[in-house]
Write an enzyme that holds these catalytic residues in place. Sequence first.
Site, PDB file in Angstrom:
ATOM      1  N   ASP A   1     -11.777  -9.151 -95.810  1.00 14.23           N
ATOM      2  CA  ASP A   1     -11.270  -8.933 -97.164  1.00 14.23           C
ATOM      3  C   ASP A   1     -10.270  -7.769 -97.210  1.00 14.23           C
ATOM      4  O   ASP A   1     -10.270  -6.900 -96.343  1.00 14.23           O
ATOM      5  CB  ASP A   1     -12.424  -8.574 -98.111  1.00 14.23           C
TER       6      ASP A   1
ATOM      7  N   HIS B   1     -13.930  -6.317 -93.389  1.00 13.46           N
ATOM      8  CA  HIS B   1     -12.702  -5.903 -94.072  1.00 13.46           C
ATOM      9  C   HIS B   1     -11.605  -5.612 -93.060  1.00 13.46           C
ATOM     10  O   HIS B   1     -11.852  -4.950 -92.046  1.00 13.46           O
ATOM     11  CB  HIS B   1     -12.968  -4.660 -94.933  1.00 13.46           C
TER      12      HIS B   1
HETATM   13 ZN    ZN Z   1     -12.494  -6.589-101.592  1.00 19.36          ZN
END
Ligand code: ZN
Length: 434
Positions: A247, A390
Amino acid sequence: MVRGGRLSVRPGTDPDRVNAVGHPGRVARLGTLLALALACMPAPAAIAATAGGAPHALAADGSPLDLASVALGQTDRALVLTVTARSAIEPAQLAAGRGRLCATLAGTAGSARLCIERRAGAWVARRGARPVAATVTRPRAGRLEVRVAPAALGLAPGPLTWSVTATPASCGGAVAAQTGGVAPGDGAGTPPPATGGGGVPCGSRAPRQRGTYPGRVWRAVVTGCTAPGTGRVTGGRSRRLVALTYDDGPSRWTARFVDELARLGVPATFFLIGRQVSGEGALLRRMVDAGHELANHSWDHANLGGGGSAATSQLQRTSAAIRRVTGFSPCLFRPPYGSVGADLVARSQALGMRPVLWNVDPADWRAPGAGAIVANVLRNARGGSIILGHDGGGSRAQTLAALPQIVAGLRARGLEFTTVSGLLGGGERLALRR
Ligand code: ZN
């Protein structure tokens, strides 16, 4: 030439016909429709883009396997050769070593002779002397269809020329004579039709006397995906597939993740922040081409859990930005902070995107250390897992460092990696381009 037929786009026209097919993890995703090549992947959900394939009608030549028409087209990533005879194609007439049906295909970068035989009750495709992954079917008595990946024949996208010979077993010894003249592994030359006693034709050729037909290997371009099911989802039902997700990119770390994933041979799904997409077209297109899935993570990472028209705007802007720089339309949305209510679910689905959360979260954004990230994932992941990570929002050195051990650890348990759409059974959209 007769126009029409099963493949509906005429040669020379740009097809851009799009539909849904299965979405196997595509680092190993070439050859979508080939059953042999796909033995380790999810099956395609439907037929996709098609191009070319208008049949060339042939006058009768009276030979034992008298070709009535031949066609060469493309479906998804597979060339489709369709051969129709004037009477039933008896498997015994193509028994290995006695009879065969061969296509000679010459592209700009390579050429190949693809032969179909009957061996031990099954259709077998060979390129020269070598077996080649292809799907051969006889949809009706007088017709054979062969699907094969151009790459399996050494053919690259671009123009090609082709011809077909059919040499039935009743010609007697003709194939053995021809086989001797074919170099192992290739053999691009087209042998002339055999002749029986007294010079009577004993094999059928298309085009009839000499020459070739024009054709093309199309480039299959991934243009998007179709939302896999409805409602927010945290994981899949597969026992052997898992999905890595990243992400908050694209960021300066993203290319390093892509390089590492390529080295490991693993596809992943990237949930992108729309306002960061501009200027990253080359990287994002490379990700699509490498088999990664691009997905929507809002325009500016606002908390959209309450829904409303502002949420729709965030999702629309982000998908439009991704589409503008890559040509790829996402079908997944991950709500920032995992914050999602019924209105946001409905708005996401109205835009063709399924809301995706996760069921394994090593909290890598807290930077707990690469070892802790690995341990958390290996402790919690199982078949069907959607693993959160991430590639943006700060230094992602620990997340990157954890990746090889996560891959090795899960592979050691027999788990395989795919995209989120692949995990959830969604479809991939393809277009065929010159
Ligand atoms: Zn996020």
